[in-house]
Write an enzyme that holds these catalytic residues in place. Structure first.
Site, PDB file in Angstrom:
ATOM      1  N   HIS A   1      -7.420  83.226  25.086  1.00  0.00           N
ATOM      2  CA  HIS A   1      -6.476  82.144  24.748  1.00  0.00           C
ATOM      3  C   HIS A   1      -5.101  82.708  24.390  1.00  0.00           C
ATOM      4  O   HIS A   1      -4.336  82.067  23.666  1.00  0.00           O
ATOM      5  CB  HIS A   1      -6.948  81.307  23.528  1.00  0.00           C
ATOM      6  CG  HIS A   1      -8.161  80.479  23.768  1.00  0.00           C
ATOM      7  ND1 HIS A   1      -9.125  80.297  22.803  1.00  0.00           N
ATOM      8  CD2 HIS A   1      -8.557  79.757  24.832  1.00  0.00           C
ATOM      9  CE1 HIS A   1     -10.071  79.510  23.275  1.00  0.00           C
ATOM     10  NE2 HIS A   1      -9.756  79.163  24.510  1.00  0.00           N
TER      11      HIS A   1
ATOM     12  N   ARG B   1      -2.691  82.175  36.287  1.00  0.00           N
ATOM     13  CA  ARG B   1      -3.429  82.520  35.081  1.00  0.00           C
ATOM     14  C   ARG B   1      -4.517  83.512  35.478  1.00  0.00           C
ATOM     15  O   ARG B   1      -5.302  83.247  36.400  1.00  0.00           O
ATOM     16  CB  ARG B   1      -4.074  81.267  34.485  1.00  0.00           C
ATOM     17  CG  ARG B   1      -4.939  81.602  33.308  1.00  0.00           C
ATOM     18  CD  ARG B   1      -5.659  80.399  32.793  1.00  0.00           C
ATOM     19  NE  ARG B   1      -6.449  80.763  31.645  1.00  0.00           N
ATOM     20  CZ  ARG B   1      -7.706  80.373  31.445  1.00  0.00           C
ATOM     21  NH1 ARG B   1      -8.298  79.593  32.320  1.00  0.00           N
ATOM     22  NH2 ARG B   1      -8.346  80.740  30.369  1.00  0.00           N
TER      23      ARG B   1
ATOM     24  N   ASN C   1      -4.310  77.903  38.254  1.00  0.00           N
ATOM     25  CA  ASN C   1      -5.412  78.372  37.415  1.00  0.00           C
ATOM     26  C   ASN C   1      -6.692  78.218  38.230  1.00  0.00           C
ATOM     27  O   ASN C   1      -7.214  77.123  38.383  1.00  0.00           O
ATOM     28  CB  ASN C   1      -5.454  77.513  36.142  1.00  0.00           C
ATOM     29  CG  ASN C   1      -6.539  77.957  35.182  1.00  0.00           C
ATOM     30  OD1 ASN C   1      -7.347  78.841  35.511  1.00  0.00           O
ATOM     31  ND2 ASN C   1      -6.586  77.344  34.015  1.00  0.00           N
TER      32      ASN C   1
ATOM     33  N   GLU D   1      -0.273  75.593  28.018  1.00  0.00           N
ATOM     34  CA  GLU D   1      -0.460  76.894  28.666  1.00  0.00           C
ATOM     35  C   GLU D   1       0.275  76.965  30.003  1.00  0.00           C
ATOM     36  O   GLU D   1       0.801  78.010  30.366  1.00  0.00           O
ATOM     37  CB  GLU D   1      -1.956  77.178  28.834  1.00  0.00           C
ATOM     38  CG  GLU D   1      -2.589  77.529  27.492  1.00  0.00           C
ATOM     39  CD  GLU D   1      -4.102  77.600  27.514  1.00  0.00           C
ATOM     40  OE1 GLU D   1      -4.728  76.537  27.488  1.00  0.00           O
ATOM     41  OE2 GLU D   1      -4.645  78.710  27.551  1.00  0.00           O
TER      42      GLU D   1
ATOM     43  N   ARG E   1     -20.860  77.206  22.846  1.00  0.00           N
ATOM     44  CA  ARG E   1     -21.041  78.643  22.565  1.00  0.00           C
ATOM     45  C   ARG E   1     -21.403  78.844  21.097  1.00  0.00           C
ATOM     46  O   ARG E   1     -20.848  78.174  20.226  1.00  0.00           O
ATOM     47  CB  ARG E   1     -19.756  79.426  22.866  1.00  0.00           C
ATOM     48  CG  ARG E   1     -19.395  79.474  24.334  1.00  0.00           C
ATOM     49  CD  ARG E   1     -18.249  80.449  24.557  1.00  0.00           C
ATOM     50  NE  ARG E   1     -17.632  80.226  25.853  1.00  0.00           N
ATOM     51  CZ  ARG E   1     -16.337  79.981  26.036  1.00  0.00           C
ATOM     52  NH1 ARG E   1     -15.508  79.958  25.002  1.00  0.00           N
ATOM     53  NH2 ARG E   1     -15.862  79.792  27.234  1.00  0.00           N
TER      54      ARG E   1
END
Ligand code: AMP
Length: 395
Positions: free
Chosen positions: A179, A90, A7, A383, A240
């Site tokens: 996601h 990823r 990743n 993940e 965010r």
């Protein structure tokens, strides 16, 4: 076989080496400050953590140092690189080009490059990771697993924005969702746990972490999700803002006398529960502050729970019902107080909380009572394992 899961960020690289037969992690680690100075933290399972501050001028050097660490006689876990059977990368944005994971070829790399505009901070870094691995392991098959792919099943009515249609046709402005690897992994497990057939299930996945999103999954497919064209949309997150009236952007630019870029930066990095509370983006800090009487921390927590509950309600409507709901990621798996606050809104669905079960953290467990009409589970996401499984399936 061992699958190397990568990743890559603009100055970082996270990795895991996973034995695909046992699905156990053999080693994992992180390269930080790539292009600045460089720091490798390598955790070989069953051995001591190894930290090295060797210079990493670029990602190729970082990958090379990781491969050295994996094969090192002291802190290594494999004898040589032939024990890595595949690499899973990823990749953040696959645009409309990728609705599933793919084996990486030159044509795939070109197609990922064409999505760079949609994720200018992430995709170029992912591509650098791919080319670094390709240079060092030219004969090992590699797979790209996209954050957006799972959501490509959304219908037009869910992914289109109320904008002139030409902006979609010409510039691909639409909801993509993110996601996806986590939502796919957790929804599959949830459908298994409730003993439903994939083709007749309605579930809602709440991935609540520093970045948060909720997905409605009908018959095993994403039919709507809360993040949008970028990960800024939807829920209120750590830093965010989530959804706001778009007119606020120009208004703030004028009031603060800053560029639109700077306002977007504020919405991404200085907003969310951190901006509201002025305390922290970490929910542990927010709960402590709230208990100590900090009003803004309390408001931030209440706003977070309220927005999650609103999305759950809207997805129940979108699917005309729901069989089960799952919580996952840092907050979803560990924050018992937040789960309690959210489930407090869901009485109308016939859900009641099993208070004792809800006190468990970080483990797979049903947290609704046995007689609840809609079941609620905590399902830890993974993940990296999802990427390793996809990689294995494709090679
Ligand atoms: P993630 O992005 O999935 O790693 O989630 C990270 C976030 O999970 C942190 O910023 C915290 O807000 C939250 N978190 C992790 N552990 C706990 C905990 N025990 N209690 C409350 N929040 C937690």
């Amino acid at each position: 076989m061992n699958v190397f899961v990568v990743n890559c960020g603009s100055s970082s690289l996270k990795y895991q080496l996973i034995n695909s037969d046992t699905e156990e992690v053999i080693a994992k680690g992180l390269c930080e400050r790539i292009g600045i100075d460089g720091r490798l933290t390598h955790n070989p399972v069953g051995k001591e953590t190894y930290v090295s501050e060797t210079a990493m001028p670029d990602h190729k050097t970082a990958v090379s140092l990781v491969l050295d660490a994996l094969t090192d006689s002291e802190h290594g876990v494999i004898n040589d690189l032939s024990e890595i059977g595949a690499v899973g990368h990823r990749v953040v944005h696959g645009g409309e080009k990728f609705a599933s994971s793919v084996v990486i070829t030159d044509a795939v790399i070109k197609a990922i490059e064409e999505c760079n505009d949609l994720a200018p901070l992430h995709n170029p870094a992912n591509l650098i990771g791919i080319s670094a691995c390709k240079a060092l392991m030219p004969d090992v098959p590699m797979v790209a697993v996209f954050d957006t792919a799972f959501h490509q099943s959304m219908p037009e009515k869910a992914y289109m924005y109320g904008l002139p249609y030409g902006y979609y046709e010409n510039y691909k402005v639409r909801k993509y969702g993110f996601h996806g690897t986590s939502h796919s992994f957790v929804s599959k497990r949830l459908i298994e746990l409730i003993g439903k057939e994939n083709s007749e299930s309605k579930v809602i996945i709440c991935h609540l972490g520093n970045g948060s999103s909720i997905t409605a999954v009908k018959d095993g497919k994403s039919v709507d999700t809360s993040m949008g064209f970028t990960p800024l949309d939807g829920l209120i997150m750590g830093t965010r803002s989530g959804s706001i009236d778009p007119a606020v952007v120009q208004y703030l630019a004028d009031k603060l006398n800053v560029s639109l870029d700077e306002v977007i930066n504020i919405l991404n990095k200085k907003s969310g529960v951190e901006g509201i509370s002025g305390v922290s983006s970490d929910f542990r800090d927010l709960h402590s502050a709230s208990e100590a009487g900090n009003k803004r921390a309390t408001i931030a927590l209440e706003m977070f729970a309220y927005r999650v509950a609103q999305y759950i309600g809207s997805y129940v409507a979108a699917m005309n019902g729901v069989d089960a709901i799952a919580f996952t990621a840092g907050i979803g798996e560990n924050n018992t107080a937040m789960r309690r606050m959210i489930i407090g809104y869901l009485e109308y669905l016939g859900i009641s909380l099993d208070k004792e079960a809800n006190e468990k953290r970080g483990e797979e467990i049903m947290i609704s009572t046995k007689d609840s009409k809609v079941k609620v589970y905590v399902i830890p996401t993974n993940e990296e394992l999802a990427i390793a499984r996809e990689t294995l399936a494709l090679i």
